[in-house]
Scaffold this active site. Structure first.
Site, PDB file in Angstrom:
ATOM      1  N   TYR A 211       0.856  -1.425   0.039  1.00  0.00           N
ATOM      2  CA  TYR A 211       0.233  -0.126   0.099  1.00  0.00           C
ATOM      3  C   TYR A 211       0.749   1.225   0.112  1.00  0.00           C
ATOM      4  O   TYR A 211       1.701   1.508   0.892  1.00  0.00           O
ATOM      5  CB  TYR A 211      -0.926   0.161   1.220  1.00  0.00           C
ATOM      6  CG  TYR A 211      -2.154  -0.594   1.008  1.00  0.00           C
ATOM      7  CD1 TYR A 211      -3.361  -0.058   0.945  1.00  0.00           C
ATOM      8  CD2 TYR A 211      -2.103  -2.233   1.170  1.00  0.00           C
ATOM      9  CE1 TYR A 211      -4.549  -0.943   1.070  1.00  0.00           C
ATOM     10  CE2 TYR A 211      -3.232  -2.966   1.031  1.00  0.00           C
ATOM     11  CZ  TYR A 211      -4.347  -2.370   0.851  1.00  0.00           C
ATOM     12  OH  TYR A 211      -5.497  -3.333   0.670  1.00  0.00           O
ATOM     13  N   HIS A 245      -4.269  -3.162  -7.959  1.00  0.00           N
ATOM     14  CA  HIS A 245      -5.539  -3.799  -7.266  1.00  0.00           C
ATOM     15  C   HIS A 245      -6.874  -2.722  -7.061  1.00  0.00           C
ATOM     16  O   HIS A 245      -7.810  -2.983  -7.432  1.00  0.00           O
ATOM     17  CB  HIS A 245      -5.151  -4.209  -6.105  1.00  0.00           C
ATOM     18  CG  HIS A 245      -6.239  -5.089  -5.230  1.00  0.00           C
ATOM     19  ND1 HIS A 245      -6.902  -4.506  -4.507  1.00  0.00           N
ATOM     20  CD2 HIS A 245      -6.724  -6.368  -5.099  1.00  0.00           C
ATOM     21  CE1 HIS A 245      -7.947  -5.131  -4.096  1.00  0.00           C
ATOM     22  NE2 HIS A 245      -7.638  -6.452  -4.437  1.00  0.00           N
ATOM     23  N   HIS A 246      -6.549  -1.855  -6.211  1.00  0.00           N
ATOM     24  CA  HIS A 246      -7.281  -0.668  -6.178  1.00  0.00           C
ATOM     25  C   HIS A 246      -6.806   0.723  -5.583  1.00  0.00           C
ATOM     26  O   HIS A 246      -5.596   0.575  -5.382  1.00  0.00           O
ATOM     27  CB  HIS A 246      -8.417  -1.112  -5.018  1.00  0.00           C
ATOM     28  CG  HIS A 246      -8.157  -1.110  -3.671  1.00  0.00           C
ATOM     29  ND1 HIS A 246      -7.825  -2.225  -3.031  1.00  0.00           N
ATOM     30  CD2 HIS A 246      -8.146  -0.006  -2.935  1.00  0.00           C
ATOM     31  CE1 HIS A 246      -7.465  -1.888  -1.801  1.00  0.00           C
ATOM     32  NE2 HIS A 246      -7.719  -0.732  -1.638  1.00  0.00           N
ATOM     33  N   HIS A 320      -2.985   0.313  -3.924  1.00  0.00           N
ATOM     34  CA  HIS A 320      -2.805  -1.128  -3.471  1.00  0.00           C
ATOM     35  C   HIS A 320      -2.360  -1.923  -4.758  1.00  0.00           C
ATOM     36  O   HIS A 320      -3.023  -1.926  -5.844  1.00  0.00           O
ATOM     37  CB  HIS A 320      -4.140  -1.788  -2.871  1.00  0.00           C
ATOM     38  CG  HIS A 320      -3.988  -3.131  -2.718  1.00  0.00           C
ATOM     39  ND1 HIS A 320      -5.032  -4.222  -2.530  1.00  0.00           N
ATOM     40  CD2 HIS A 320      -2.991  -3.863  -2.696  1.00  0.00           C
ATOM     41  CE1 HIS A 320      -4.597  -5.035  -2.233  1.00  0.00           C
ATOM     42  NE2 HIS A 320      -3.288  -5.354  -2.261  1.00  0.00           N
ATOM     43  N   HIS A 399     -16.885  -4.437  -1.878  1.00  0.00           N
ATOM     44  CA  HIS A 399     -15.544  -4.934  -2.093  1.00  0.00           C
ATOM     45  C   HIS A 399     -14.709  -5.899  -1.156  1.00  0.00           C
ATOM     46  O   HIS A 399     -15.135  -5.967   0.178  1.00  0.00           O
ATOM     47  CB  HIS A 399     -14.625  -3.746  -1.849  1.00  0.00           C
ATOM     48  CG  HIS A 399     -13.248  -4.030  -2.016  1.00  0.00           C
ATOM     49  ND1 HIS A 399     -12.517  -4.473  -3.053  1.00  0.00           N
ATOM     50  CD2 HIS A 399     -12.041  -4.204  -1.082  1.00  0.00           C
ATOM     51  CE1 HIS A 399     -11.264  -4.591  -2.904  1.00  0.00           C
ATOM     52  NE2 HIS A 399     -11.101  -4.489  -1.759  1.00  0.00           N
ATOM     53  N   HIS A 401     -11.916  -9.624  -1.494  1.00  0.00           N
ATOM     54  CA  HIS A 401     -10.762  -9.757  -2.167  1.00  0.00           C
ATOM     55  C   HIS A 401     -11.298 -11.064  -2.941  1.00  0.00           C
ATOM     56  O   HIS A 401     -12.471 -11.335  -3.124  1.00  0.00           O
ATOM     57  CB  HIS A 401      -9.391 -10.267  -1.308  1.00  0.00           C
ATOM     58  CG  HIS A 401      -8.961  -8.931  -1.053  1.00  0.00           C
ATOM     59  ND1 HIS A 401      -8.065  -8.788   0.076  1.00  0.00           N
ATOM     60  CD2 HIS A 401      -9.159  -7.457  -1.201  1.00  0.00           C
ATOM     61  CE1 HIS A 401      -7.585  -7.362   0.032  1.00  0.00           C
ATOM     62  NE2 HIS A 401      -8.499  -6.800  -0.733  1.00  0.00           N
ATOM     63  N   MET A 473     -11.169  -8.722   3.003  1.00  0.00           N
ATOM     64  CA  MET A 473     -11.972  -7.417   3.324  1.00  0.00           C
ATOM     65  C   MET A 473     -13.422  -8.016   3.312  1.00  0.00           C
ATOM     66  O   MET A 473     -13.920  -8.762   2.517  1.00  0.00           O
ATOM     67  CB  MET A 473     -11.439  -6.364   2.611  1.00  0.00           C
ATOM     68  CG  MET A 473     -10.038  -5.957   2.759  1.00  0.00           C
ATOM     69  SD  MET A 473      -9.777  -4.564   1.944  1.00  0.00           S
ATOM     70  CE  MET A 473      -8.182  -3.895   2.936  1.00  0.00           C
TER      71      MET A 473
END
Length: 619
Positions: A211, A245-246, A320, A399, A401, A473
């Site tokens: 991150y 990823h995000h 991320h 959201h 994973h 998550m």
């Protein structure tokens, strides 16, 4: 079917030449370009009162066309329609089901209903519709919120007959949420100002998960004049796209960070200074996750940024990166493009994150097809932060994973469960989109439960809450108005709640190893969890504890010097009266292979009959 679309259908049936792209855009609520070349467009309208999906496909071909709903994005198991208009003007339309990767078989229950068709100027158009639920095993139910995989195909030539359909020349898949699209509206003005908030040639660390946080200064014009955010678009570096990823973009609201040495520096988020750290719990003004599309605010809503009366000096961009192969030398300049208007809108938007705090105390056993975790936002938090008239939700991003399978954002008022704010029973990690929500009102004192269902049937190790893609998550990013100071409302299970389960199923040495780890991060005892005998009785008890035991509710609000968090332990919201969804299926009529003839304009009697039917269908 509405009056304007009924008139459109009547014109198709009496043989008027095909309708234009613009005409279909006006008659249907939403449109999707399914292929990158722009040759295949789907228009559709959802009628939630009649539980009906109406579709028009507009394809640049004079051969056969196909469209299907797929459970996985692949052909097997797909609910398919195929149609064509032959040289005589006759239309053929069939509801089929794909058992494998061969020509889909004719469905004995013809639930996709043909409405009209045309072939004109090299364009084939078909109109058809279907009830959300048909009770036919060969049909895929159409449900609000679910991720839908649309498979499309076409050929340059018509089939020889009903039984001999050539393999497609063109095909693809488009993943969407049909219920979450913004209805056709005029695009934002072309002269909108925009600002790119991106990383500058950041080297992605060669480790599994990173991150990175970058503090970026707002342009000078924002400091003296308010600008209104109306659209966000991810800017993804092509060469590093598979590692992004995000991302979340925070507005450091109330924090004057002018001259801070961290400006423009990308560093791991867990290492940012205490001065910058509150930005990470401040206002989220843009979010994006894997395969997400651009997000345009509804025409009457915007998110104001800047102005002489506000302390808005910096953004914090949180990225991320997913690098499971630990590749070195990946360089990335991804970020967000923000589109602004200089004109205010009627409603001021706010964004709040709900759900389960991603810590090691979120435990998901291996080898389980369906395991449910719940996080909640307690009434203490909504009472303290929401206005008397409540807030109105207009969009949401769900959201998890890769183990995530279903999510439901439940809404409770005084013990009565209302209609869920958002639902996705076919969650796809590779398609995460901000969905438009029909206006949902959340009042002061209401409570929310985010329910996440995981499938770890393919895993042989325990999964914990955490930031890595291999962790899990359970998050909902809620877009609403009017804006409040609330930025996060999350919960986590108190470690002591697991004592009963541990004393029942663990040996003494296992018990003490997990208890010691629970002081800091229970996931550090992963080897002990992986060695357990995860019987159904065992994991169902753990699941029940996670859902019903006391949790700590983390309520983060305020700005600048007034920023702060409250932590209150409480039982999850009590649902005394559960919400009862319709859950009703209506049996479709059976049919057999048939040819539907286009009625030509020379048949005056049929024209008159059709016009009369059209007129008298509406009082």
């Amino acid at each position: 079917m509405n009056l304007s679309r009924t008139l459109l259908v009547a014109l198709f049936i009496i043989g008027v030449s095909g309708f234009s792209y613009d005409e279909l855009s006006r008659q249907y609520d939403c449109k999707l370009q399914l292929d990158s070349a722009g040759n295949y467009t789907m228009f559709y309208t959802i009628d939630e009162d009649d539980k009906l999906l109406s579709i028009a496909i507009h394809v640049q071909t004079t051969g056969w066309v196909g469209l299907g709903l797929s459970p996985t994005g692949q052909m097997p198991g797909s609910d398919v329609v195929i149609g064509w208009v032959d040289n005589s003007g006759a239309s053929f339309f069939q509801d089929r089901y794909a058992f494998d990767r061969t020509i889909p078989r004719y469905d004995g229950s013809q639930d996709w209903k043909f409405i009209g068709s045309s072939e004109d100027n090299g364009i084939t158009t078909f109109l058809f519709e279907r009830l959300f639920e048909t009770c036919d095993e060969g049909d895929i139910a159409i449900s609000a919120g679910d991720t839908t995989h649309l498979i499309y195909s076409y050929h340059s030539e018509d089939p020889i007959d009903n039984q001999h359909i050539s393999q497609h020349e063109f095909q693809g898949v488009k993943t969407v949420n049909l219920f979450g699209q913004l209805q056709n509206t005029a695009d934002p003005p072309a002269n909108l100002q925009y600002v790119d908030v991106v990383n500058a040639n950041v080297t992605v660390p060669s480790k599994d998960t990173t991150y990175l946080c970058t503090l970026i200064e707002l342009p000078s014009q924002f400091k003296n004049k308010t600008h209104y955010l109306v659209k966000t678009a991810a800017q993804i570096t092509p060469d590093s796209a598979r590692h992004v990823h995000h991302m979340l973009l925070y507005l450091c609201d109330g924090f004057n960070l002018t001259g801070d040495p961290a400006v423009g520096v990308s560093q791991e988020c867990n290492g940012i200074s205490q001065k910058i750290l509150p930005c990470r719990s401040s206002i989220v003004i843009a979010s994006w996750a894997v395969s997400g599309n651009d997000f345009t605010y509804p025409a009457d809503i915007a998110l104001p940024i800047g102005g002489a009366d506000k302390i808005h000096t910096h953004y914090l961009l949180e990225m991320h990166y997913d690098n499971p192969d630990k590749i070195s030398g990946i360089v990335d300049s991804s970020g967000m493009r923000l589109y602004f208007s200089d004109k205010p809108r009627q409603e001021v938007a706010g964004i709040v994150t709900l759900g389960k705090l991603a810590t090691g105390h979120m435990i998901i056993p291996p080898g389980v097809q369906r395991y449910t975790v719940r996080g909640f936002c307690a009434n203490q938090c909504t009472n303290a932060n929401f206005p008397e008239e409540g807030i109105t939700v207009f969009a949401n991003l769900l959201h998890t994973h890769t183990a995530g399978a279903e999510l439901i954002l439940r809404h409770i008022r005084n013990g009565t469960e209302l209609k869920p704010i958002d639902v996705n029973r076919n969650y796809d990690f590779n398609y995460q989109q901000i969905n438009i929500i029909p206006s949902a009102k959340i009042l002061k004192g209401d409570e929310m439960i985010l329910e996440c269902v995981y499938n770890t049937g393919h895993r042989n190790t325990t999964t914990f809450g955490g930031e890595s893609t291999s962790d899990e998550m359970c998050i909902s990013v809620l877009y609403y108005y009017p804006a409040t100071n609330l930025s996060n409302c999350l919960s986590y299970t108190i470690p002591s709640a697991y004592a009963e389960w541990m004393s029942t199923y663990l040996l003494p040495e296992q018990y003490y190893a997990i208890a010691a780890a629970a002081v800091n991060n229970i996931s550090s005892a992963r080897p002990v969890f992986d060695s357990l005998d995860w019987s159904e009785e065992n994991y169902r008890m753990l699941e029940r504890i996670g859902q019903t035991s006391e949790q700590v509710n983390v309520c983060v609000s305020g700005k600048g010097k007034n920023y702060g968090s409250t932590f209150a332990s409480s039982k999850p919201p009590l649902i005394e009266v559960p919400f009862e969804g319709e859950g009703q299926c209506v049996k479709g009529s059976n049919g057999s292979p048939s040819v539907v003839l286009v009625i030509h304009s020379s048949n005056l009697v049929m024209i008159i009959v059709m016009c009369l039917l059209t007129i008298y269908s509406f009082p």
